[in-house]
Structures are given as C-alpha cells and as structure tokens.
Design an enzyme around this catalytic site. Structure first.
Site, PDB file in Angstrom:
ATOM      1  N   LYS A  88      31.067  47.043  41.828  1.00  0.00           N
ATOM      2  CA  LYS A  88      31.493  47.618  43.107  1.00  0.00           C
ATOM      3  C   LYS A  88      32.807  48.375  42.973  1.00  0.00           C
ATOM      4  O   LYS A  88      32.961  49.440  43.562  1.00  0.00           O
ATOM      5  CB  LYS A  88      31.594  46.532  44.183  1.00  0.00           C
TER       6      LYS A  88
ATOM      7  N   LYS B  50      18.142  46.546  42.138  1.00  0.00           N
ATOM      8  CA  LYS B  50      17.840  45.714  43.301  1.00  0.00           C
ATOM      9  C   LYS B  50      17.964  46.527  44.588  1.00  0.00           C
ATOM     10  O   LYS B  50      18.778  47.445  44.676  1.00  0.00           O
ATOM     11  CB  LYS B  50      18.735  44.470  43.343  1.00  0.00           C
TER      12      LYS B  50
ATOM     13  N   LYS C 109      22.079  47.000  50.250  1.00  0.00           N
ATOM     14  CA  LYS C 109      22.666  47.691  51.394  1.00  0.00           C
ATOM     15  C   LYS C 109      23.593  48.805  50.948  1.00  0.00           C
ATOM     16  O   LYS C 109      23.631  49.869  51.529  1.00  0.00           O
ATOM     17  CB  LYS C 109      23.531  46.715  52.209  1.00  0.00           C
TER      18      LYS C 109
END
Ligand code: AQP
Length: 332
Positions: free
Chosen positions: A112, A195, A198
């Site tokens: 991230k 995956k 969001k």
C-alpha cells in the site's frame, strides 16, 4: 463456547464479493457455534483519511450489511471499533512491544505504501497490524475468520500474544486464523490472479454486494476467461475460469467437479450466466434488507450501542489485567 472475533473496514460504499465469501459468510456461520464479536473497523479506516460524512455513512452501511447478511444481534456483538476505547489503549501497549523490523516486514504496508507513495503513507498505516492485534487479543479470541491476505497480520498477533505472555505472565489467548481454502482469495474479475480489492481493483474487476443486478450480470459476462472453451479448474492455465468456478461452487454449494461435468461442452457463456444468477440470487435479499435497515438510523445506532456494551465488558476485563501485568497503577 469458544470465541470468534473479526473486523471489516468501512472504506467503501459496499462490501464486495471477496469480503462476503472470504469473511462475512464465515461470520454468520460461526455465530451458531461461537461466542461472537464482530466490529466495523472505523479506526482502521482512518488510515486513509476519509471525509467525516463519508466515514459516518459508510460505518452505518457496513453495519446494515452485516445484519442483512445474517448476523443476529442476539447472538453476535456487532459494534463500531471506536466505541470500545480499550482497543486503542491496548494498541499503544502492543506498539511498545513490537520491533520496527518486525512491523516493517508486513507486506500489506509495503504494497500500500508503494501504491500511495512512501511519504503519503501515514504512520497509522504502518501500525495498522498492531491495532489489529489489539482488536483480537482484547477479546481473548480463539478463532479469527479472514481471507488469506490477513494471514501475516494474524501471525503478528500470535507473536505479540506469546511475547507478552512470556514477558509478563499468561495474559492473552493465542488466536488462530480461520481461513477457508476454497474462498481464501477471490480473484479480480479482470485480473484473476490478483485479489478482488476495494483499493486496487478496477470497477470492472470488483462486484459489490449492493450492486444493481443488471450491472452485476454485465461484469460477470465480461469477466476475463482463458483460451480454450472448456469449463475446468486449472489454477495455472485457467485462473479466470477457476475463479468463477470457485465463486459458483461457494454460492451454490455444488462441488467444482460436478460443475465441470455439468458444463462440459457448453462453453463459457452458459457457465457465466449461471455464475451471474448465483451471485444475484445471493445478493438481492441482502441488498433489500440493507436498504430497510438504513431507513431507520436510530435503530441501527441502537443495535451498535448494544453490541458495544457487550464487547466493552470483555475488553475492560482484559485491560484491567494488562495494566496490572505491565505495571501501570490502578486509576479511578
Ligand atoms: N478478494 C478477497 N478474497 C477473500 N477474502 C477477502 N477479503 C478481502 N478481500 C478478499 C477479506 O475481507 C475481510 C475484510 O477486509 P477489510 O475490510 O479489512 O479490508 P481489506 O482486506 O483491506 O479488503 P480489500 O477490499 O482487499 O481492501 P484493500 O484492497 O483496500 O485492502 C478480511 O478478512 C479480508 O481478508
């Protein structure tokens, strides 16, 4: 009864199919056999600095979806993480027990922060897995239902529990991840080896629980499939078809080999149509119930407050013990 605990972030306007199959469905099943605690991770959501109004709305939408998906407020304590202040208090204590190197090895932070840019990532994003450890350990949880992406964070929770117990005496139960192999990682429809997520899936790659049935069908019909036309599970060569087979099987309860036999010689179109049906049939009633629940915010807030009361009783007991063990004086 053994205890189960899990949390889910209110960082989107709806949960997605990966959240539902990888986590929420297990929450519902486990409330039958476990003493259950499930929270909406509003403090974790702060790591991406949401607008206040958006956070408030999404927290209620998340709560409504959890009840709509089948969590029963009588059996499960469903609450907002920030309503039980002890989570934050324990997080600080555990932060002081965690090595910088150890925290720096967390792959989710690395991914991230690389995506946001190193300097844009907050310290909160770095310490996120330690708050998560506090969330789990404070309830003395036996089982933590999660997708496989959370496995490393669960390992950290286990390490921190053991370290604390060794240093200060038996205080925390060492939690176990509860990961169902078949649904541990639902893939992005456009990029099935990644995956469904969001924050990184494109709108075409992700299916929301609250999505319009028409849009949902289109996305599944346009999902990336593979060369050839056989509907067979083959992780290596057919990740797209394999992902759709997993989704179908999880929702319909039909084992994958039976699906392969049923669709032999029929091509991808007929198969995808059935996958879309299975998803819309599951999500339509959840969507309807979510809307109903959201129509009465006062009642929803009351349910969350009742859940927090139950959770707080357990969290306070653990914290009293922790304070004592670590040498903090008893206050008022
Ligand atoms: N694709 C997935 N397959 C199986 N399980 C999944 N989970 C998430 N994606 C999949 C599981 O859902 C639970 C709640 O997730 P979260 O709200 O804590 O957020 P997350 O893991 O960060 O979810 P996202 O959508 O993947 O968001 P980003 O990409 O922003 O991090 C967890 O148990 C998770 O394992």
């Amino acid at each position: 009864r053994p205890r189960v605990l899990s949390g889910i972030q209110p960082t989107a306007d709806s949960f997605h199919l990966g959240n539902y199959l990888g986590a929420v469905r297990q929450y519902v099943a486990l409330q039958e056999t476990h003493e259950a605690f499930y929270f909406i991770a509003d403090l974790h959501a702060l790591t991406v600095t949401p607008k206040p109004e958006e956070l408030r709305r999404r927290t209620r939408v998340a709560a409504a979806q959890l009840f709509a998906a089948g969590l029963d407020p009588e059996r499960s304590a469903v609450f907002a993480q920030s309503h039980v202040r002890e989570h934050s208090e324990l997080a600080w204590i555990l932060i002081c027990q965690t090595g910088m190197g150890e925290a720096g090895r967390m792959t989710q932070f690395k991914d991230k922060s690389a995506r946001y840019g190193e300097s844009a990532a907050s310290v909160g994003l770095f310490t996120y897995p330690i708050l998560q450890a506090a969330d789990i350990l404070i309830y003395q949880a036996d089982q933590v239902p999660v997708g496989v992406d959370q496995k490393q964070h669960l390992e950290l929770s286990r390490d921190l529990a053991q370290r604390f117990n060794n240093r200060y005496g038996q205080t925390f139960k060492v939690p176990n991840p509860y990961i169902l192999k078949e649904v541990e990682k639902i893939g992005d429809l456009q990029d099935p080896t990644a995956k469904m997520s969001k924050s990184s899936s494109s709108p075409q790659g992700i299916i929301d629980v609250l999505e319009e049935p028409g849009a949902l069908r289109k996305k599944i019909m346009r999902a990336v499939t593979d060369t050839g036309s056989e509907v067979v599970a083959d992780e290596e060569n057919k990740p797209g078809v394999t992902n759709l087979l997993r989704i179908h099987s999880a929702l319909s309860g039909v084992p994958i080999p039976e699906l392969e036999a049923r669709f032999a010689g029929q091509g991808y179109g007929a198969f995808k149509k059935e996958v879309a049906e299975a998803v819309t049939e599951t999500f339509a009633p959840i969507r309807e119930r979510t809307e109903k629940l959201l129509a009465d915010e006062a009642e929803l807030d009351r349910l969350l407050a009742a859940g927090a009361d139950r959770a707080r009783r357990v969290a306070r007991q653990t914290m009293a013990r922790v304070r004592d063990r670590i040498g903090l004086l008893h206050g008022g």
